[in-house]
Every structure is written in structure tokens, then in C-alpha cells.
Design a protein around this motif. Structure first.
Motif, PDB file in Angstrom:
ATOM      1  N   ARG A   1       0.724  -1.192   0.064  1.00 52.70           N
ATOM      2  CA  ARG A   1       0.045  -0.100   0.196  1.00 52.70           C
ATOM      3  C   ARG A   1       0.680   1.397   0.015  1.00 52.70           C
ATOM      4  O   ARG A   1       0.295   2.358  -0.406  1.00 52.70           O
ATOM      5  CB  ARG A   1      -0.939   0.036   1.231  1.00 52.70           C
ATOM      6  CG  ARG A   1      -2.130  -1.107   0.995  1.00 52.70           C
ATOM      7  CD  ARG A   1      -2.794  -1.497   2.512  1.00 52.70           C
ATOM      8  NE  ARG A   1      -3.629  -0.163   2.842  1.00 52.70           N
ATOM      9  CZ  ARG A   1      -4.735   0.198   2.302  1.00 52.70           C
ATOM     10  NH1 ARG A   1      -5.261  -0.421   1.351  1.00 52.70           N
ATOM     11  NH2 ARG A   1      -5.378   1.347   2.832  1.00 52.70           N
ATOM     12  N   CYS A   2       2.003   1.158   0.509  1.00 57.73           N
ATOM     13  CA  CYS A   2       3.077   2.308   0.462  1.00 57.73           C
ATOM     14  C   CYS A   2       3.390   2.369  -0.910  1.00 57.73           C
ATOM     15  O   CYS A   2       3.904   3.649  -1.465  1.00 57.73           O
ATOM     16  CB  CYS A   2       4.154   2.145   1.380  1.00 57.73           C
ATOM     17  SG  CYS A   2       3.724   2.392   3.012  1.00 57.73           S
ATOM     18  N   VAL A   3       3.730   1.419  -1.654  1.00 58.18           N
ATOM     19  CA  VAL A   3       4.259   1.477  -2.875  1.00 58.18           C
ATOM     20  C   VAL A   3       3.240   2.310  -3.871  1.00 58.18           C
ATOM     21  O   VAL A   3       3.764   3.117  -4.887  1.00 58.18           O
ATOM     22  CB  VAL A   3       4.391  -0.032  -3.938  1.00 58.18           C
ATOM     23  CG1 VAL A   3       4.703   0.407  -5.277  1.00 58.18           C
ATOM     24  CG2 VAL A   3       5.419  -0.554  -2.990  1.00 58.18           C
ATOM     25  N   ASN A   4       1.892   2.364  -3.726  1.00 60.58           N
ATOM     26  CA  ASN A   4       0.998   3.285  -4.411  1.00 60.58           C
ATOM     27  C   ASN A   4       0.233   4.302  -3.613  1.00 60.58           C
ATOM     28  O   ASN A   4      -0.626   4.884  -4.045  1.00 60.58           O
ATOM     29  CB  ASN A   4      -0.003   2.363  -5.331  1.00 60.58           C
ATOM     30  CG  ASN A   4      -0.955   1.706  -4.404  1.00 60.58           C
ATOM     31  OD1 ASN A   4      -0.909   1.693  -3.251  1.00 60.58           O
ATOM     32  ND2 ASN A   4      -1.767   1.050  -5.058  1.00 60.58           N
ATOM     33  N   LEU A   5       1.051   4.587  -2.676  1.00 62.05           N
ATOM     34  CA  LEU A   5       0.625   5.567  -1.837  1.00 62.05           C
ATOM     35  C   LEU A   5      -0.948   5.502  -1.139  1.00 62.05           C
ATOM     36  O   LEU A   5      -1.314   6.685  -0.832  1.00 62.05           O
ATOM     37  CB  LEU A   5       1.103   6.921  -2.383  1.00 62.05           C
ATOM     38  CG  LEU A   5       2.198   7.776  -1.613  1.00 62.05           C
ATOM     39  CD1 LEU A   5       3.467   7.016  -1.722  1.00 62.05           C
ATOM     40  CD2 LEU A   5       2.419   8.848  -2.067  1.00 62.05           C
ATOM     41  N   LEU A   6      -1.387   4.424  -0.965  1.00 59.88           N
ATOM     42  CA  LEU A   6      -2.572   4.287  -0.263  1.00 59.88           C
ATOM     43  C   LEU A   6      -2.283   4.334   1.302  1.00 59.88           C
ATOM     44  O   LEU A   6      -3.107   4.693   1.662  1.00 59.88           O
ATOM     45  CB  LEU A   6      -3.117   2.722  -0.579  1.00 59.88           C
ATOM     46  CG  LEU A   6      -3.952   2.464  -1.875  1.00 59.88           C
ATOM     47  CD1 LEU A   6      -4.416   1.102  -2.068  1.00 59.88           C
ATOM     48  CD2 LEU A   6      -5.054   3.332  -2.227  1.00 59.88           C
ATOM     49  N   GLU A   7      -1.181   3.874   1.501  1.00 58.61           N
ATOM     50  CA  GLU A   7      -0.667   4.514   2.760  1.00 58.61           C
ATOM     51  C   GLU A   7       0.379   5.515   2.568  1.00 58.61           C
ATOM     52  O   GLU A   7       1.372   5.163   1.643  1.00 58.61           O
ATOM     53  CB  GLU A   7       0.020   3.371   3.474  1.00 58.61           C
ATOM     54  CG  GLU A   7      -1.008   2.281   4.007  1.00 58.61           C
ATOM     55  CD  GLU A   7      -2.047   2.891   4.939  1.00 58.61           C
ATOM     56  OE1 GLU A   7      -2.016   3.860   5.547  1.00 58.61           O
ATOM     57  OE2 GLU A   7      -2.871   2.180   5.540  1.00 58.61           O
ATOM     58  N   GLN A   8       0.674   6.709   3.398  1.00 59.26           N
ATOM     59  CA  GLN A   8       1.618   7.692   3.314  1.00 59.26           C
ATOM     60  C   GLN A   8       2.802   7.024   4.179  1.00 59.26           C
ATOM     61  O   GLN A   8       2.592   6.832   5.186  1.00 59.26           O
ATOM     62  CB  GLN A   8       1.139   8.953   3.773  1.00 59.26           C
ATOM     63  CG  GLN A   8       2.043  10.068   3.687  1.00 59.26           C
ATOM     64  CD  GLN A   8       2.386  10.710   2.312  1.00 59.26           C
ATOM     65  OE1 GLN A   8       1.445  10.575   1.545  1.00 59.26           O
ATOM     66  NE2 GLN A   8       3.473  10.667   1.963  1.00 59.26           N
ATOM     67  N   PRO A   9       4.019   6.904   3.638  1.00 57.27           N
ATOM     68  CA  PRO A   9       5.136   6.325   4.266  1.00 57.27           C
ATOM     69  C   PRO A   9       5.437   7.614   5.189  1.00 57.27           C
ATOM     70  O   PRO A   9       5.076   8.616   5.236  1.00 57.27           O
ATOM     71  CB  PRO A   9       6.175   6.225   3.326  1.00 57.27           C
ATOM     72  CG  PRO A   9       5.425   6.119   1.976  1.00 57.27           C
ATOM     73  CD  PRO A   9       4.270   6.994   2.001  1.00 57.27           C
ATOM     74  N   THR A  10       6.004   6.984   6.489  1.00 54.41           N
ATOM     75  CA  THR A  10       6.494   7.904   7.711  1.00 54.41           C
ATOM     76  C   THR A  10       7.847   8.581   7.204  1.00 54.41           C
ATOM     77  O   THR A  10       8.151   9.627   7.319  1.00 54.41           O
ATOM     78  CB  THR A  10       6.713   7.368   8.996  1.00 54.41           C
ATOM     79  OG1 THR A  10       5.320   6.485   9.147  1.00 54.41           O
ATOM     80  CG2 THR A  10       6.818   7.882  10.031  1.00 54.41           C
ATOM     81  N   SER A  11       8.740   7.965   6.445  1.00 54.58           N
ATOM     82  CA  SER A  11       9.717   8.459   5.834  1.00 54.58           C
ATOM     83  C   SER A  11      10.280   7.233   4.847  1.00 54.58           C
ATOM     84  O   SER A  11       9.878   6.158   4.893  1.00 54.58           O
ATOM     85  CB  SER A  11      10.902   8.464   6.839  1.00 54.58           C
ATOM     86  OG  SER A  11      11.317   7.298   7.746  1.00 54.58           O
ATOM     87  N   GLY A  12      11.181   7.838   4.125  1.00 58.65           N
ATOM     88  CA  GLY A  12      11.711   7.101   3.190  1.00 58.65           C
ATOM     89  C   GLY A  12      11.220   7.596   1.749  1.00 58.65           C
ATOM     90  O   GLY A  12      10.570   8.301   1.596  1.00 58.65           O
TER      91      GLY A  12
END
Ligand code: ATP
Ligand code: MG
Length: 248
Positions: free
Chosen positions: A47-58
Motif C-alpha cells: 500500500r506504500c508503493v502506490n501511496l494508499l498509505e503515506q510512508p512515515t519516511s523514506g
């Protein structure tokens, strides 16, 4: 060139740190399978790969575009990424055909006629052409999942993400979906697949990534990670999935 590049990705939900510094790449045309125990962060990673979740950092790059850049056109970037979930998420009040045309028309601004032509092509590709006028509830789970794959493919993605696409299916329906995915891989689609299907990972993946506790424990060809795992955590996990009666 890498289709996906992930650099030092961290994700926390409140005080729970779920991804603790993930680095990996998926090259164009590669199939990478992600395996690991429940709760290890596999879905969160996808979900971080398509930004369904916003990564905290990186950082996350897809096709060289940094999705984690605050100035990025995220809708444009996401258009290149198809996602297939465990639950098929089809619109139940729309026909199969309409399920596959609606985003083509609304997002890609294709004409109805062109969208329908492309929809029928992709429905044929996944073996459900004859269901175009049916509603999702009239299809088996395996057929619904193949429609979901056709819907994603109709958007011409350069990357397909799969999150346990067969784990909600009755065992006898799993094979048809895996066959479609295998064919996609053979056609050169770049794929990042979270799966518990070890035979699929072994036969189709270029690389297998084993995650545990929010970190990548092993990353390598299936022969190595599944066939000759270096870490005890990997061996324990594999014993459990390959023999579910094994308790430890
Ligand atoms: N939106 C959220 N809010 C709070 N915690 C979350 C959220 N999403 C996931 N988590 C937590 O993050 C951890 C990792 O979840 P994730 O769904 O990524 O695991 P997973 O490896 O996909 O597991 P499974 O194999 O069961 O699907 C879990 O502890 C989960 O409870
Ligand atoms: Mg998951």
C-alpha cells in the motif's frame, strides 16, 4: 531500469512501527513475490508503493518518478499502477463490462466504444469474455478475481501489485487465477505479489522477499530463499506454510 525502487521505507501507525527500513527494487519485467507471517507488514508495504498509505519516511520511486515527493502528481503516478486485492472490490451494481470500462472512461478519458473494446480484450485474456453482461454476484470468486485483474490491465499499468489475490478463494478456483497471473508474467508484466502460494513463488518469481517484523530478512531467487533459506526465521515460516499442521 527499475520499475520500483524503495529506499529506507518506514511506516508507523501511531506508536506501532510496522515497516522498519525497507530497501528493494523490482526491475522492469520482473516478478517479485513477498512472503512472510501475518502482521509482518506485507500489505502495508504494497500500500506504500502506490501511496494508499503515506510512508512515515523514506522514498518510493515508480518508473523513476518519486511518489513520496510532496510535489508529485500522485493521480498521474498511480495511473501506472494496477492493484488487485484479496477481496475483489468490484462494483456489485454494475455489469462486468461496466466494471472494466468505468475507470477507463473517467480517468483515461477513453470513449465508451474504445473502453468497451479494450475491456472485452482483457476479459478474453483472463478467460471471462462470456461474462461481460453478468453482475459480479453471478460469478464465482475466481471469475470475479479475474475480472478485477482485467479491470486493472485495462488501464495499461506498467506495474501490477497483487495482495494475496487467491487467499479468499475456494481451493478449486485458485488455479485459474494463478494461471492468469503466470501468463501475465510470461508476457513481461512487472509484478509485485504478496502470496502464500509457495509453488507459484517458486515457479514464477524472479525473486522472493521474505519479510518478518517489518524488515526484509531474505531477498533472492526462489531457489535460494525457498529452497535453501539462510535464516532460522525463514526456515520456521516455510515449515509452517509448507506443512500447516506443523506447530511452532
Ligand atoms: N491502518 C492501520 N492502522 C493501524 N494499524 C495498522 C493499519 N494497517 C495495518 N496495521 C498494523 O500493521 C501491522 C502489519 O499489517 P499488514 O496488514 O501490513 O500485515 P500483513 O503482513 O499484510 O499480514 P497478513 O498476512 O495477515 O495480511 C499489523 O500489526 C496491523 O495490525
Ligand atoms: Mg496482508
Amino acid at each position: 531500469m527499475s520499475t520500483v525502487e524503495i529506499k529506507n521505507l518506514h511506516k508507523s501507525f501511531g506508536r506501532l512501527e510496522v515497516l522498519k527500513g525497507i530497501d528493494f527494487t523490482v526491475d522492469s519485467g520482473q516478478v517479485v513475490c513477498v512472503i512472510g507471517p501475518s502482521g509482518s507488514g506485507k500489505s502495508t508495504l504494497l500500500r506504500c508503493v502506490n501511496l494508499l498509505e503515506q510512508p512515515t519516511s523514506g522514498q518510493v520511486f515508480v518508473d523513476g518518478v518519486e511518489l513520496t515527493d510532496p510535489d508529485v502528481d500522485i493521480d498521474a503516478a498511480r495511473r501506472r499502477i494496477g492493484m488487485v486485492f484479496q477481496q475483489f472490490n468490484l462494483f456489485s451494481h454494475l455489469t462486468v463490462l461496466r466494471n472494466v470500462t468505468i475507470a477507463q472512461e473517467r480517468v483515461l478519458k477513453r470513449s465508451r466504444a474504445e473502453a468497451e473494446r479494450i475491456a472485452r480484450e482483457n476479459l478474453a485474456k483472463v478467460g471471462v469474455a462470456e461474462k461481460a453482461d453478468a453482475y459480479p454476484a453471478q460469478l464465482s470468486g475466481g471469475q470475479q478475481q479475474r475480472v478485477a485483474i482485467a479491470r486493472a490491465l485495462a488501464m495499461n499499468p506498467s506495474l501490477m501489485l497483487f495482495d494475496e489475490p487467491t487467499s479468499a478463494l475456494d481451493p478449486e478456483l485458485v488455479g485459474d487465477v494463478l494461471t492468469v497471473m503466470r501468463r501475465l508474467a510470461e508476457d513481461g508484466m512487472t509484478m509485485l505479489v504478496v502470496t502464500h502460494e509457495m509453488s507459484f513463488a517458486r515457479e514464477v518469481a524472479d525473486r522472493v522477499v521474505f519479510m518478518d517484523g517489518g524488515v526484509i530478512v531474505e531477498d533472492g531467487p526462489p531457489k535460494q530463499v525457498i529452497g535453501a533459506p539462510q535464516h532460522e526465521r525463514t526456515r520456521t515460516f516455510l515449515r509452517r506454510v509448507l506443512d500447516p499442521t506443523h506447530a511452532d
